[in-house]
Design a protein around this motif. Structure first.
Motif, short mmCIF file in Angstrom:
data_model
loop_
_atom_site.label_atom_id
_atom_site.label_comp_id
_atom_site.label_asym_id
_atom_site.label_seq_id
_atom_site.Cartn_x
_atom_site.Cartn_y
_atom_site.Cartn_z
N PRO A 187 3.94 -2.89 11.94
CA PRO A 187 3.69 -1.75 11.14
C PRO A 187 2.41 -2.30 10.07
CG PRO A 187 5.85 -2.04 10.41
CD PRO A 187 5.94 -2.77 11.16
N VAL A 188 1.61 -2.15 9.85
CA VAL A 188 0.22 -1.61 9.05
C VAL A 188 0.42 -1.26 7.61
CG1 VAL A 188 -0.54 -3.88 10.27
CG2 VAL A 188 -1.57 -1.18 9.72
N ASN A 189 0.01 -1.40 6.43
CA ASN A 189 -0.39 -0.57 5.49
C ASN A 189 1.27 0.11 5.28
OD1 ASN A 189 -2.56 -0.75 5.64
ND2 ASN A 189 -2.71 0.92 7.13
N THR A 190 2.33 -0.51 5.10
CA THR A 190 3.70 -0.14 4.82
C THR A 190 4.17 -1.57 4.58
OG1 THR A 190 5.28 1.29 4.59
CG2 THR A 190 4.51 -0.18 6.63
N ALA A 191 5.42 -1.09 3.62
CA ALA A 191 6.30 -2.17 3.47
C ALA A 191 7.59 -1.76 4.18
CB ALA A 191 6.69 -2.91 1.97
N ALA A 192 7.96 -0.27 4.34
CA ALA A 192 8.93 0.88 4.97
C ALA A 192 9.49 0.07 6.51
CB ALA A 192 8.15 1.83 5.65
N LYS A 193 10.49 -0.09 6.73
CA LYS A 193 10.95 -0.67 8.22
C LYS A 193 10.93 0.36 9.10
CE LYS A 193 11.59 -5.14 6.23
NZ LYS A 193 10.58 -5.64 6.71
N SER A 194 11.04 1.98 8.85
CA SER A 194 11.41 2.92 9.50
C SER A 194 10.77 4.12 8.74
CB SER A 194 12.60 3.31 10.07
OG SER A 194 13.26 3.32 8.69
N ILE A 195 10.38 5.33 9.45
CA ILE A 195 10.01 6.15 8.92
C ILE A 195 10.38 6.78 8.51
CG2 ILE A 195 9.20 8.36 10.08
CD1 ILE A 195 8.29 7.90 12.92
N ALA A 196 11.67 6.60 8.67
CA ALA A 196 12.81 7.20 7.58
C ALA A 196 12.50 6.30 5.85
CB ALA A 196 14.36 7.22 7.93
N ASP A 197 12.84 5.54 6.25
CA ASP A 197 12.21 4.54 5.29
C ASP A 197 11.20 4.83 3.42
OD1 ASP A 197 14.70 3.47 5.18
OD2 ASP A 197 13.41 1.68 5.74
N VAL A 198 10.25 5.29 4.77
CA VAL A 198 8.44 6.16 3.64
C VAL A 198 8.61 6.98 2.81
CG1 VAL A 198 6.07 7.29 4.04
CG2 VAL A 198 7.37 5.84 5.85
N LYS A 199 8.67 6.45 1.68
CA LYS A 199 9.00 7.77 -0.02
C LYS A 199 7.83 8.16 0.26
CE LYS A 199 13.57 5.67 0.18
NZ LYS A 199 13.97 6.66 0.64
N ALA A 200 7.94 9.64 0.29
CA ALA A 200 6.97 10.76 0.20
C ALA A 200 7.06 11.90 0.25
CB ALA A 200 5.91 10.91 0.85
N ASP A 201 6.81 12.98 -0.70
CA ASP A 201 7.29 14.82 -0.75
C ASP A 201 7.27 15.04 0.94
OD1 ASP A 201 8.00 14.18 -3.72
OD2 ASP A 201 5.77 15.27 -3.90
N LYS A 202 5.70 15.06 1.79
CA LYS A 202 5.99 15.51 2.92
C LYS A 202 5.48 14.41 3.48
CE LYS A 202 6.24 19.69 2.08
NZ LYS A 202 6.59 19.94 0.66
N LYS A 203 5.89 13.99 4.98
CA LYS A 203 4.81 12.88 5.98
C LYS A 203 5.10 14.26 6.73
CE LYS A 203 8.63 10.38 4.99
NZ LYS A 203 10.38 9.60 5.27
N VAL A 204 3.06 13.43 7.37
CA VAL A 204 2.46 13.74 8.62
C VAL A 204 2.54 12.97 9.31
CG1 VAL A 204 0.31 15.04 10.02
CG2 VAL A 204 0.23 15.53 7.09
N VAL A 205 3.24 12.87 11.14
CA VAL A 205 3.65 12.25 11.84
C VAL A 205 2.72 12.30 13.04
CG1 VAL A 205 4.56 10.42 13.80
CG2 VAL A 205 6.27 11.54 10.99
N VAL A 206 1.68 11.36 13.28
CA VAL A 206 0.45 12.08 14.25
C VAL A 206 0.88 10.69 15.49
CG1 VAL A 206 -1.31 10.36 13.02
CG2 VAL A 206 -1.42 12.56 14.93
N PHE A 207 1.48 10.87 16.48
CA PHE A 207 0.96 10.24 17.63
C PHE A 207 -0.09 10.22 18.62
CE2 PHE A 207 5.15 11.79 16.88
CZ PHE A 207 5.89 10.58 16.44
N TRP A 208 -0.49 9.53 18.53
CA TRP A 208 -2.45 9.11 19.17
C TRP A 208 -2.97 7.86 20.06
CZ3 TRP A 208 -5.64 5.11 17.72
CH2 TRP A 208 -5.61 4.15 17.05
N SER A 209 -4.00 7.93 20.38
CA SER A 209 -4.19 7.00 20.54
C SER A 209 -5.92 6.44 20.86
CB SER A 209 -4.33 6.68 22.27
OG SER A 209 -5.07 5.98 23.83
N SER A 210 -6.10 4.95 20.67
CA SER A 210 -7.51 5.26 21.24
C SER A 210 -8.31 5.22 21.97
CB SER A 210 -8.05 3.87 21.03
OG SER A 210 -7.43 2.73 21.99
N THR A 211 -7.84 5.99 23.41
CA THR A 211 -8.29 6.40 24.21
C THR A 211 -8.52 7.49 24.43
OG1 THR A 211 -6.14 5.63 25.55
CG2 THR A 211 -8.12 3.46 25.81
N CYS A 212 -8.12 8.61 23.65
CA CYS A 212 -8.08 10.18 23.26
C CYS A 212 -9.41 10.72 23.19
CB CYS A 212 -6.37 10.08 22.74
SG CYS A 212 -6.53 12.00 22.06
#
Length: 427
Positions: free
Chosen positions: A306-331
């Motif tokens: 990961p970049v821009n975080t010290a979290a080890k997992s999605i669950a470790d990210v601390k926030a009131d809400k999270k937006v998870v987006v699955f994407w690709s640079s070819t999309c």
């Protein structure tokens, strides 16, 4: 991500007797040790076994009869090579450059024939129409005109396949030409497709034809008759049979891909309500959909790099809400939608909402270049659709969005970036 079905009995069978072998040979400079052999069930790759390289050669022993598509995947370099089995020994040589496969040489008779037919079919569909137009400008008695006529004759000719000698090659090409060719000999009806799916032998599941034929079936029926078309097919097949359940699973995935949510919900509910024995194929579809339903806790995933975080997992990210987006640079859709998220990123941060981008890229340079503009958390395995999270989160298309609460419960599954921004009243 491909479902793993490795049974202890199967592993024992490998050590006792092989029905046929798969031999893959690479050049000495190909930096790969492990390889994974897959078979096919509908549109799902099924892991059979893994092997280590012995002098840049991987040899797999297959213990039982199998006719259909196969694949070997090299996880370290994210390469794969596809081929067919007709229950005979398979031999493939791969040529590589900078740890990427550049050329595949099929050395057994069945795969040589299949490859030759595929190349001929591509030329027939792409090159032959161009030659027909060019021929108008050359007389038949000129050298070039004669060459044109000869080449057009070759491309126009039918591929004669000995069904008794090459049953899978015959099956695949006959039914591809009938149901999926851009220039079919005659128009195919809904009843033709239903009869074929109902009465076809087991090579239907292993041929890679099932999903595109189902899409064709839905298209023949038209958008206003989807319910009737699907119910007709399901009733004919009987969802308590293995084929009926495979088709039901494929249809649920198709509806997911094309955002046909009402149909997906209807037939997923049907699947969940079955009282009979459920096949592994349908069980995996039910499981992946249930795990990503609204109200479910987002399945665990440890970040890869990961970049821009010290979290080890999605669950470790601390926030009131999270937006998870699955994407690709070819999309192309991602190219349009992610900048809209970027424009509202500071507003989202102000509401203690964190964005987590999960990329299905394979090209490291393309990925790193793209995420340089995205200040949110980014991660990728750089394995494309072979990424482990693709099946975990039931991803069939990009971009795909999930909104999580502080406890990682799924509270929304927006279809588009506009729905994300509207959810947070930022549109």
């Amino acid at each position: 991500m491909k479902k793993i079905l490795v049974l202890s009995g199967m592993l024992l069978a490998f050590s006792i007797k092989a029905q046929f072998s798969v031999n893959i040979q690479s050049q000495p400079d190909f930096n790969e040790q492990e390889a994974i052999l897959y078979t096919l069930n509908g549109s799902k790759d099924i892991i059979v076994t893994k092997e280590k390289s012995k002098g840049n050669v991987w040899t797999f022993k297959y213990p039982k009869s199998y006719s259909g598509m196969m694949k070997v995947y090299f996880p370290n370099t994210n390469n794969s090579v596809s081929f067919i089995s007709e229950n005979k020994n398979i031999s493939v040589q791969i040529e590589t450059k900078a740890n990427k496969i550049q050329n595949v040489i099929y050395q057994d008779e069945s795969n040589e024939l299949m490859n030759s037919i595929q190349e001929s079919s591509q030329k027939k569909e792409i090159i032959l129409p161009a030659l027909v137009q060019i021929k108008e400008y050359y007389k038949d008695n000129t050298d070039f005109g004669k060459a044109l006529v000869a080449e057009m004759g070759k491309l126009s000719g039918a591929n004669n396949i000995d069904q008794t000698k090459h049953p899978f090659v015959y099956y695949y090409n006959t039914n591809y030409n009938k149901f999926l060719s851009t220039n079919p000999e005659k128009k195919v009806t809904k009843e033709d497709i239903v009869n074929f799916i109902d009465k076809s032998n087991d090579m239907l599941e292993s041929s890679s034809l099932l999903r595109p034929i189902l899409v064709s079936y839905l298209n023949v029926g038209g958008n206003t008759n989807v319910n009737t078309s699907v119910d007709t097919l399901i009733d004919r097949l009987n969802v308590e049979t293995p084929r009926g359940q495979t088709v039901l699973s494929e249809l649920i995935d198709i509806f997911d891909v094309y955002d046909m949510n009402d149909f997906k919900t209807k037939y997923l509910t049907l699947a969940k309500g079955l009282k009979c024995t459920i096949t592994d194929r349908l069980a995996s579809t039910i499981k992946s959909n249930t795990a990503t339903d609204i109200g479910a806790v987002f399945p665990a995933y440890k970040f890869h790099s990961p970049v821009n975080t010290a979290a080890k997992s999605i669950a470790d990210v601390k926030a009131d809400k999270k937006v998870v987006v699955f994407w690709s640079s070819t999309c192309s859709h991602c190219e349009n939608e992610l900048p809209q998220l970027l424009a509202k990123y500071k507003d989202l941060q102000a509401k203690n909402i964190q964005i987590i981008g999960m990329s299905l890229d394979t090209d490291k340079n393309a990925y790193t270049t793209k995420i340089a503009a995205f200040p949110w958390i980014n991660d990728s395995e750089l394995r494309g659709w072979n990424s482990s999270f693709a099946e975990t989160y039931n991803i069939h298309a990009t971009p795909t969005y999930f909104i999580l609460d502080a406890n990682n419960k799924i509270i929304s599954k927006p279809s588009h970036v506009g729905d994300v921004l509207e959810y947070f009243k930022l549109k």
